[in-house]
Write an enzyme that holds these catalytic residues in place. Structure first.
Site, PDB file in Angstrom:
ATOM      1  N   ARG A   1       0.517  -1.266  -0.270  1.00 60.65           N
ATOM      2  CA  ARG A   1      -0.089   0.155  -0.161  1.00 60.65           C
ATOM      3  C   ARG A   1       0.906   1.499  -0.008  1.00 60.65           C
ATOM      4  NH1 ARG A   1      -5.652   0.567   3.378  1.00 60.65           N
ATOM      5  NH2 ARG A   1      -6.848   0.505   1.425  1.00 60.65           N
TER       6      ARG A   1
ATOM      7  N   THR B   1     -12.968   5.132  13.037  1.00 63.57           N
ATOM      8  CA  THR B   1     -13.706   5.215  13.735  1.00 63.57           C
ATOM      9  C   THR B   1     -14.192   4.201  14.482  1.00 63.57           C
ATOM     10  OG1 THR B   1     -15.153   5.978  11.692  1.00 63.57           O
ATOM     11  CG2 THR B   1     -15.868   4.475  13.132  1.00 63.57           C
TER      12      THR B   1
ATOM     13  N   LEU C   1     -15.303  13.149   6.815  1.00 60.72           N
ATOM     14  CA  LEU C   1     -15.215  13.416   5.506  1.00 60.72           C
ATOM     15  C   LEU C   1     -16.821  12.093   4.757  1.00 60.72           C
ATOM     16  CD1 LEU C   1     -12.928  10.374   4.490  1.00 60.72           C
ATOM     17  CD2 LEU C   1     -11.557  11.688   4.684  1.00 60.72           C
TER      18      LEU C   1
ATOM     19  N   GLU D   1     -16.809   8.652   2.036  1.00 56.83           N
ATOM     20  CA  GLU D   1     -15.618   8.684   1.003  1.00 56.83           C
ATOM     21  C   GLU D   1     -16.582   9.141  -0.848  1.00 56.83           C
ATOM     22  OE1 GLU D   1     -15.080   4.695   0.679  1.00 56.83           O
ATOM     23  OE2 GLU D   1     -14.670   4.712   2.938  1.00 56.83           O
TER      24      GLU D   1
ATOM     25  N   LYS E   1     -20.074  10.919  16.755  1.00 60.21           N
ATOM     26  CA  LYS E   1     -19.384  10.645  15.566  1.00 60.21           C
ATOM     27  C   LYS E   1     -20.026   9.569  15.421  1.00 60.21           C
ATOM     28  CE  LYS E   1     -17.011   8.529  11.893  1.00 60.21           C
ATOM     29  NZ  LYS E   1     -16.327   8.904  11.177  1.00 60.21           N
TER      30      LYS E   1
ATOM     31  N   PHE F   1     -28.259   9.340  13.118  1.00 56.53           N
ATOM     32  CA  PHE F   1     -28.777  10.070  12.210  1.00 56.53           C
ATOM     33  C   PHE F   1     -29.111   9.541  11.095  1.00 56.53           C
ATOM     34  CE2 PHE F   1     -31.435  12.936  15.683  1.00 56.53           C
ATOM     35  CZ  PHE F   1     -30.063  12.007  16.869  1.00 56.53           C
TER      36      PHE F   1
ATOM     37  N   CYS G   1     -18.822   2.602   7.462  1.00 58.94           N
ATOM     38  CA  CYS G   1     -19.264   3.145   8.874  1.00 58.94           C
ATOM     39  C   CYS G   1     -20.404   2.611  10.144  1.00 58.94           C
ATOM     40  CB  CYS G   1     -18.876   4.778   8.986  1.00 58.94           C
ATOM     41  SG  CYS G   1     -17.534   5.636   8.587  1.00 58.94           S
TER      42      CYS G   1
ATOM     43  N   LYS H   1     -21.478  -0.657  11.130  1.00 51.29           N
ATOM     44  CA  LYS H   1     -20.220  -0.666  12.058  1.00 51.29           C
ATOM     45  C   LYS H   1     -20.353  -0.016  13.476  1.00 51.29           C
ATOM     46  CE  LYS H   1     -16.440   0.977  12.303  1.00 51.29           C
ATOM     47  NZ  LYS H   1     -14.878   1.123  11.714  1.00 51.29           N
TER      48      LYS H   1
ATOM     49  N   ARG I   1     -31.070   2.711  -7.139  1.00 52.33           N
ATOM     50  CA  ARG I   1     -30.440   3.620  -6.291  1.00 52.33           C
ATOM     51  C   ARG I   1     -31.378   5.127  -6.964  1.00 52.33           C
ATOM     52  NH1 ARG I   1     -26.492   3.967  -1.911  1.00 52.33           N
ATOM     53  NH2 ARG I   1     -26.656   1.762  -2.406  1.00 52.33           N
TER      54      ARG I   1
END
Ligand code: UDX
Ligand code: ADP
Length: 457
Positions: free
Chosen positions: A40, A132, A163, A165, A220, A226, A276, A279, A437
């Site tokens: 990476r 996170t 942020l 993605e 966070k 929400f 996020c 989780k 979508r």
């Protein structure tokens, strides 16, 4: 001036873009991003066209700051040693075994970082929790640091990342707010201010919220809960729309125009994905259970249940429509969990593909950014059966050839301008079109596909 050497552990979706933007805005800070994954790091140091993550605007910023005040390195201990400030931006997946399995966050990577920092340090440092992580992680980091290194002073600060993605660079350049939480002591206050000074290089004071560790960590989780709750709310109503003939997009528009509610995150979908939301809500649920608040835990858990229900409904719709076809093939357009990213973590596409393959469908996949290996790994990680029936293509036309159904699962811009008349000619009879979508004008598609359906109709 002090505190100008920054080290960030974790060169992923959070660490990479965040440090790039800090480097861009703070030329006087030297930043080293380290990662245990050497390939990476090599990719971050290689051609900007081939960075390990795709994010609009990232390669331009990397070209600008790399090897000036931003360096990617695999020398973790060395970078820790010389740093005044260390950001921890490693991944914290959901636990797969032991207490809290399937719910609590696995903090192994964070703990490993804390251990390494404690062992490699010979000066005082500020440790910034960027990953996170569940509420209480800051305290855990403190305990690990103290137990291993009593010579140096460490201040642990929570600075959660907001942020999203696909829009990371803009979110980092122009955030709604930056949250910094620390210990409620003089040293804690100084540490919080040191971190605030970084952001003050490009943001006004009123965007920077200073608070304590627990409030910062919980804020966070609360923000993500929400946001996810709004999507589950609108998705739950899409089921009702299908029964009644109401149109979910109309409902969404009307509800969103109430300025008290606002229009964002009311787009009905096949289900939210990303690293996020699921989780964080699981963390919130686990935290509420731990503090013996079963009603609160159940309230938030329902946000996740609706998300699973939405994916099941989507699959059921395909299954019902194609049940008479002997060897059905379904084309999935989009694998990323949203547009403008090559990330597929928790993408709805994975669950839809799993259900299809396990019900003996052939599945054709096309995504403009997610590579073949990631798609196969995503399914292998869930031990999905019948993988020989999966085919991955590099164009929409190939993916659609001879299939019975098209499902749009990511809202990539290129799917909005597809030539459906042409595509329908490549397909087999019993054509089904599902827009997970809600990105295509229904009337336009209805004229072409006889059996047009969508999640909201
Ligand atoms: C989220 C938060 O937005 C961000 O603040 C936090 O730091 C990390 O988690 P991210 O997961 O990157 O960011 O993407 P986001 O834009 O929130 O989308 C999450 C999922 O919700 C995607 O699958 C998206 O397609 C879906 N979504 C979003 C909907 O289904 N409907 C909507 O109206 C909005
Ligand atoms: P996120 O979305 O949270 O940034 P990613 O998986 O994209 O998650 O990135 C996390 C990075 O952290 C990965 O590149 C991984 O190799 C790295 N990492 C995880 N644990 C450690 C560790 N103990 N030391 C160094 N790097 C680590």
């Amino acid at each position: 001036m002090k505190s100008k050497e920054i080290c960030c552990i974790g060169a992923g979706y959070v660490g990479g873009p965040t440090m790039a933007v800090i480097a861009y805005n703070c030329p006087k800070y030297n930043i080293t991003v380290v990662d245990s994954n050497k390939s990476r790091i090599n990719q971050w140091n290689g051609p900007v066209e081939n960075l390990p993550i795709y994010e609009p605007g990232l390669k331009e910023i990397i070209s600008d700051v790399r090897d000036k005040n931003l360096v990617f390195s695999d020398k973790i201990e060395e970078s820790i040693k010389k740093a005044d400030i260390i950001f921890i931006a490693v991944n914290t997946p959901t636990k797969t075994d032991g207490k809290g399995r399937g719910m609590a966050a696995d903090l192994t990577n964070v703990k490993k970082c804390a251990e390494l920092i404690a062992k490699s340090s010979s000066s005082d440092k500020i440790i910034v929790e960027k990953s996170t992580a569940p509420v209480g992680t800051g305290e855990k980091i403190k305990t690990v640091l103290k137990s291993i290194n009593s010579k140096n002073k460490f201040q642990v600060v929570s600075n959660p990342e907001f942020l999203a993605e696909g829009t990371a660079i803009n979110d980092l350049m122009n955030p709604d707010r930056v949250l910094i939480g620390g210990e409620e002591s003089r040293e804690g206050f100084e540490a919080v201010n040191t971190i605030a000074n970084i952001y003050k290089q490009w943001l006004p004071n009123n965007k920077i919220i200073l608070t304590n560790l627990w409030s910062s960590e919980l804020s966070k989780l609360a923000s993500n809960a929400f946001l996810a709750q709004r999507i589950s709310s609108i998705n739950s109503l899409s089921a009702l729309c299908e029964k009644t003939g109401a149109k979910i997009n109309e409902v969404s528009k009307s509800v969103g125009m109430d300025s008290r509610i606002g229009s964002k995150f009311l787009q009905s979908s096949v289900g939210f994905g990303g690293s996020c939301f699921k989780k964080d809500i699981l963390n919130l649920v686990y935290l509420c259970q731990y503090f013996n608040l079963p009603e609160v835990a159940e309230y938030w858990h329902n946000v996740l249940k609706i998300n699973e229900y939405q994916k099941e409904r989507f699959f059921d719709k395909i299954h019902k429509s194609l049940k008479d076809i002997k060897q059905p093939t379904v084309s999935l357009l989009g694998w990323a969990f949203k547009k403008n990213t090559n990330d597929s973590r928790e993408s709805a596409s994975i669950d839809i593909a799993k259900k299809l393959l396990e019900n003996n469908y052939s599945v054709n996949v096309y995504d403009p950014m997610v590579n073949d290996k990631t798609i196969i790994d995503d399914l292998n990680n869930l031990s999905v059966l019948n993988l020989e029936k999966l085919n991955i293509f590099s164009t929409v036309e190939e993916a659609v050839q001879n299939s019975h159904a098209i499902c749009i699962l990511t809202e990539w811009d290129e799917f909005q301008s597809l030539d459906y008349t042409f595509l329908s000619k490549l397909m087999q009879e019993a054509i089904l079109f599902l827009d997970g979508r809600n990105i295509i004008q229904k009337d336009r598609v209805a004229k072409i596909f006889e059996n047009t359906q969508s999640i909201d109709t």
